[in-house]
Design a protein around this motif. Structure first.
Motif, PDB file in Angstrom:
ATOM      1  N   MET A 107      34.628  31.645  40.468  1.00 48.61           N
ATOM      2  CA  MET A 107      35.313  32.807  41.030  1.00 48.61           C
ATOM      3  C   MET A 107      36.131  32.400  42.248  1.00 48.61           C
ATOM      4  O   MET A 107      37.314  32.756  42.374  1.00 48.61           O
ATOM      5  CB  MET A 107      34.278  33.870  41.425  1.00 48.61           C
ATOM      6  N   LYS A 108      35.520  31.636  43.117  1.00 56.64           N
ATOM      7  CA  LYS A 108      36.168  31.256  44.375  1.00 56.64           C
ATOM      8  C   LYS A 108      37.350  30.322  44.150  1.00 56.64           C
ATOM      9  O   LYS A 108      38.432  30.523  44.722  1.00 56.64           O
ATOM     10  CB  LYS A 108      35.136  30.601  45.287  1.00 56.64           C
ATOM     11  N   ASP A 109      37.160  29.303  43.328  1.00 59.56           N
ATOM     12  CA  ASP A 109      38.161  28.234  43.213  1.00 59.56           C
ATOM     13  C   ASP A 109      39.221  28.482  42.141  1.00 59.56           C
ATOM     14  O   ASP A 109      40.346  27.982  42.263  1.00 59.56           O
ATOM     15  CB  ASP A 109      37.467  26.900  42.911  1.00 59.56           C
ATOM     16  N   HIS A 110      38.890  29.233  41.093  1.00 60.43           N
ATOM     17  CA  HIS A 110      39.815  29.355  39.971  1.00 60.43           C
ATOM     18  C   HIS A 110      40.201  30.794  39.624  1.00 60.43           C
ATOM     19  O   HIS A 110      41.385  31.096  39.465  1.00 60.43           O
ATOM     20  CB  HIS A 110      39.227  28.680  38.724  1.00 60.43           C
ATOM     21  N   LEU A 111      39.205  31.673  39.500  1.00 60.22           N
ATOM     22  CA  LEU A 111      39.492  33.001  38.967  1.00 60.22           C
ATOM     23  C   LEU A 111      40.175  33.916  39.975  1.00 60.22           C
ATOM     24  O   LEU A 111      41.197  34.539  39.674  1.00 60.22           O
ATOM     25  CB  LEU A 111      38.211  33.646  38.440  1.00 60.22           C
ATOM     26  N   LEU A 112      39.613  34.011  41.192  1.00 60.31           N
ATOM     27  CA  LEU A 112      40.193  34.922  42.177  1.00 60.31           C
ATOM     28  C   LEU A 112      41.627  34.566  42.565  1.00 60.31           C
ATOM     29  O   LEU A 112      42.471  35.466  42.699  1.00 60.31           O
ATOM     30  CB  LEU A 112      39.306  34.997  43.425  1.00 60.31           C
ATOM     31  N   PRO A 113      41.950  33.287  42.758  1.00 65.64           N
ATOM     32  CA  PRO A 113      43.358  32.959  43.042  1.00 65.64           C
ATOM     33  C   PRO A 113      44.306  33.427  41.934  1.00 65.64           C
ATOM     34  O   PRO A 113      45.403  33.928  42.220  1.00 65.64           O
ATOM     35  CB  PRO A 113      43.344  31.424  43.154  1.00 65.64           C
ATOM     36  N   LYS A 114      43.888  33.291  40.679  1.00 61.92           N
ATOM     37  CA  LYS A 114      44.722  33.753  39.563  1.00 61.92           C
ATOM     38  C   LYS A 114      44.821  35.279  39.546  1.00 61.92           C
ATOM     39  O   LYS A 114      45.902  35.840  39.318  1.00 61.92           O
ATOM     40  CB  LYS A 114      44.159  33.252  38.236  1.00 61.92           C
ATOM     41  N   ASP A 124      44.426  37.342  42.095  1.00 61.59           N
ATOM     42  CA  ASP A 124      45.208  37.800  43.247  1.00 61.59           C
ATOM     43  C   ASP A 124      46.708  37.618  43.004  1.00 61.59           C
ATOM     44  O   ASP A 124      47.500  38.534  43.236  1.00 61.59           O
ATOM     45  CB  ASP A 124      44.786  37.025  44.499  1.00 61.59           C
ATOM     46  N   ASP A 125      47.093  36.456  42.533  1.00 63.31           N
ATOM     47  CA  ASP A 125      48.508  36.185  42.279  1.00 63.31           C
ATOM     48  C   ASP A 125      49.054  37.129  41.211  1.00 63.31           C
ATOM     49  O   ASP A 125      50.172  37.649  41.327  1.00 63.31           O
ATOM     50  CB  ASP A 125      48.684  34.723  41.840  1.00 63.31           C
ATOM     51  N   PHE A 126      48.248  37.369  40.177  1.00 58.45           N
ATOM     52  CA  PHE A 126      48.683  38.269  39.104  1.00 58.45           C
ATOM     53  C   PHE A 126      48.868  39.688  39.630  1.00 58.45           C
ATOM     54  O   PHE A 126      49.902  40.327  39.390  1.00 58.45           O
ATOM     55  CB  PHE A 126      47.671  38.254  37.960  1.00 58.45           C
ATOM     56  N   MET A 127      47.854  40.235  40.349  1.00 61.66           N
ATOM     57  CA  MET A 127      47.923  41.608  40.836  1.00 61.66           C
ATOM     58  C   MET A 127      49.082  41.787  41.815  1.00 61.66           C
ATOM     59  O   MET A 127      49.800  42.796  41.777  1.00 61.66           O
ATOM     60  CB  MET A 127      46.600  42.004  41.508  1.00 61.66           C
ATOM     61  N   ASP A 140      51.556  36.945  53.002  1.00 64.66           N
ATOM     62  CA  ASP A 140      51.463  36.282  51.703  1.00 64.66           C
ATOM     63  C   ASP A 140      50.105  35.631  51.454  1.00 64.66           C
ATOM     64  O   ASP A 140      49.925  34.913  50.473  1.00 64.66           O
ATOM     65  CB  ASP A 140      52.557  35.226  51.568  1.00 64.66           C
ATOM     66  N   GLU A 141      49.144  35.879  52.343  1.00 66.34           N
ATOM     67  CA  GLU A 141      47.828  35.241  52.218  1.00 66.34           C
ATOM     68  C   GLU A 141      46.991  35.965  51.166  1.00 66.34           C
ATOM     69  O   GLU A 141      46.851  37.189  51.209  1.00 66.34           O
ATOM     70  CB  GLU A 141      47.097  35.245  53.561  1.00 66.34           C
ATOM     71  N   PRO A 142      46.420  35.252  50.205  1.00 66.46           N
ATOM     72  CA  PRO A 142      45.684  35.913  49.111  1.00 66.46           C
ATOM     73  C   PRO A 142      44.298  36.392  49.532  1.00 66.46           C
ATOM     74  O   PRO A 142      43.754  35.955  50.562  1.00 66.46           O
ATOM     75  CB  PRO A 142      45.572  34.801  48.064  1.00 66.46           C
ATOM     76  N   LEU A 143      43.747  37.278  48.720  1.00 66.82           N
ATOM     77  CA  LEU A 143      42.350  37.689  48.886  1.00 66.82           C
ATOM     78  C   LEU A 143      41.443  36.530  48.490  1.00 66.82           C
ATOM     79  O   LEU A 143      41.739  35.782  47.555  1.00 66.82           O
ATOM     80  CB  LEU A 143      42.039  38.891  47.988  1.00 66.82           C
TER      81      LEU A 143
END
Length: 497
Positions: free
Chosen positions: A139-146, A148-151, A317-320
């Motif tokens: 979640m931390k390294d792969h899923l959430l960055p994707k 966040d960028d998508f949303m 521009d900082e992601p969640l």
């Protein structure tokens, strides 16, 4: 005159045949020890009434037969349980012969290796594989960055539109977000092909399993075959390329350091499970949360304050990150309250692996048990004012802990505190930890994607409420069964916040 008599005679014959069929079907299932209830027509049972009337069908049967009765719905004889304590027992005791038992149409379309169809060692393998894909580290390294960028990108420009159909947007959002996490290398035409077939698949899972041209079931089966073909092609290309991929499909196909090696069929079923399980809950929760927040300005103000506070400590521009999601206490409460009040999941199904006694009745092997949790969500003995949207009911009061602290250090009242401390702590126990909290299932079948789904809805709400104000366009009626939906769409006019 003769023609009228002939028509009348035919009507009488038809009525007699119908009466005989209904009576015969009722007699088939009148074994000693079974709960009371009606079984409807041969083959079809009471599925039509169940799908048309939904909650009213259940309420009427409960008034006639109590909270534990028999019926014949979705292609099989079924026991319906509407008792909170009994439902928890059923969900917590898979090892005693109460395994997952979803309708045949769902099993046929989602695959025989999907997590809802298997039990025992196979279930542990598929569940372990799924949990490894959505672990905190993933979640931390792969899923959430994707996510966040998508949303962030998906929610851009909605204020330029005359109106936005939130139902369509959230469906599209939930599907695309999941597909991006599964296979991030797909091109736009491939994504659209998956999308077309997937929406047919979803409709087919909740249908009578009659394999005739034009039926939802046949369309669902064909859509599943097409998705299998598309997945097989992607997997083959990846194997030929020799590249390493860090999306879900890449991890599922990985051979080295993989505790949960799956066959190609298991991988395809796992992918379809991931797409299907998150699609409806994420999309509908997102839509209904906006509906309830629109109708309850105080809750919207509280939610927006929480998200603006997060944005204030970040660059534009900082992601969640995962810590941000964890800090969204009120957002989590809004998601739970939305899921409870809208009842996006009406219940879950189990199947008996042998004859067993339950609630004083003997349930035959192979019968399904519908753990119907919908009415629990509106039980006045469990929730105060259950028909009111009140996210604060899920919040544990900080002031109360200060009160406890004061009581603990007050010598004169110490004995009073000791005498009543159990009551104090029980009152402050979070609703999420109560035994009747079944919004995400329970026992060994507790939804493994619960936190991932909450993160997706939280991210959607974060970017929506910090970007936009909105008002409803039209007042289309919402349906609540068998799926929560807006038949004519749910249209909003968005403006910059």
């Amino acid at each position: 005159m003769g023609m009228m008599m002939m028509i009348l005679g035919l009507l009488v014959i038809i009525v007699c045949i119908c009466s005989v069929l209904l009576r015969w079907n009722q007699m088939r299932y009148s074994k000693k020890g079974l709960p009371p209830g009606t079984m409807g027509w041969p083959i079809f049972g009471e599925t039509t009434e169940f799908l048309k009337q939904g909650p009213d069908f259940m309420k009427n049967q409960r008034l006639r037969y109590g909270s534990f009765f028999k019926s014949h719905i979705l292609g099989c004889p079924t026991i319906v349980s509407m008792d909170a304590e009994l439902n928890r027992y059923i969900l917590m005791n898979e090892s005693k012969g109460l395994v997952a038992g979803y309708p045949q149409s769902m099993l046929d379309i989602l695959g025989t290796c999907n997590i809802a169809a298997v039990h025992g060692p196979s279930h542990r393998l598929m569940r372990g594989s799924l949990l490894s894909l959505i672990s905190p580290a993933m979640m931390k390294d792969h899923l959430l960055p994707k996510i966040d960028d998508f949303m962030r990108n998906y929610l851009c420009g909605w204020d330029d539109l005359e109106a936005v159909d939130i139902q369509e947007k959230t469906k599209h959002m939930a599907f695309l977000s999941s597909l991006l996490q599964i296979a991030e290398t797909l091109k736009k035409p491939e994504v659209e092909e998956y999308r077309t077939e997937f929406f047919k698949l979803v409709v087919g899972t909740l249908s009578v399993p009659i394999d005739l041209p034009g039926t939802n079931y046949r369309c669902g089966i064909q859509a599943r075959n097409n998705i299998d073909r598309l997945l097989t092609e992607v997997m083959q290309k990846r194997r030929e390329s020799g590249e390493t991929f860090t999306d879900m499909l890449g991890y599922l196909m990985k051979k080295e350091d993989n505790r949960y090696l799956l066959t190609d069929k298991e991988i395809r079923d796992q992918v379809v499970t991931i797409l299907y399980s998150g699609y409806e809950t994420v999309s509908t929760t997102s839509m209904m949360a906006l509906k309830y927040l629109h109708d309850h300005p105080k809750a919207l103000d509280e939610l927006r304050r929480e998200h603006l506070a997060i944005r204030e400590r970040k660059r534009p521009d900082e992601p969640l990150i995962l810590d941000d999601i964890k800090s969204m206490k009120f957002t989590r409460a809004v998601i739970f309250e939305t899921s409870r009040l809208a009842t996006i999941v009406n219940g879950v199904l189990r199947k008996t692996t042998h004859d067993l006694e339950l609630n004083g009745y003997l349930i035959p092997k192979g019968w399904r048990i519908y753990v119907y949790t919908r009415e629990i969500n509106y039980d006045t003995s469990l929730y105060e004012d259950p028909m009111i949207f009140n996210p604060w009911r899920w919040m544990v009061s900080v002031l109360y802990f200060f009160f406890l602290f004061f009581m603990c250090h007050c010598v004169l009242l110490f004995e009073t505190f000791v005498a009543h401390k159990e009551g104090f702590f029980m009152q402050e126990k979070s609703l999420e930890s109560k035994s009747y909290f079944l919004l995400f299932g329970g026992g060994a079948r507790l939804c493994p994607g619960k936190e991932l789904g909450i993160s997706e809805v939280s991210s959607f709400l974060h970017y929506f409420v910090t970007k936009y104000r909105w008002e409803e366009k039209g007042g289309e009626k919402l349906m609540v069964f068998p799926r929560v939906s807006a038949p004519k769409g749910y249209h909003l006019k968005c403006s910059p916040y």
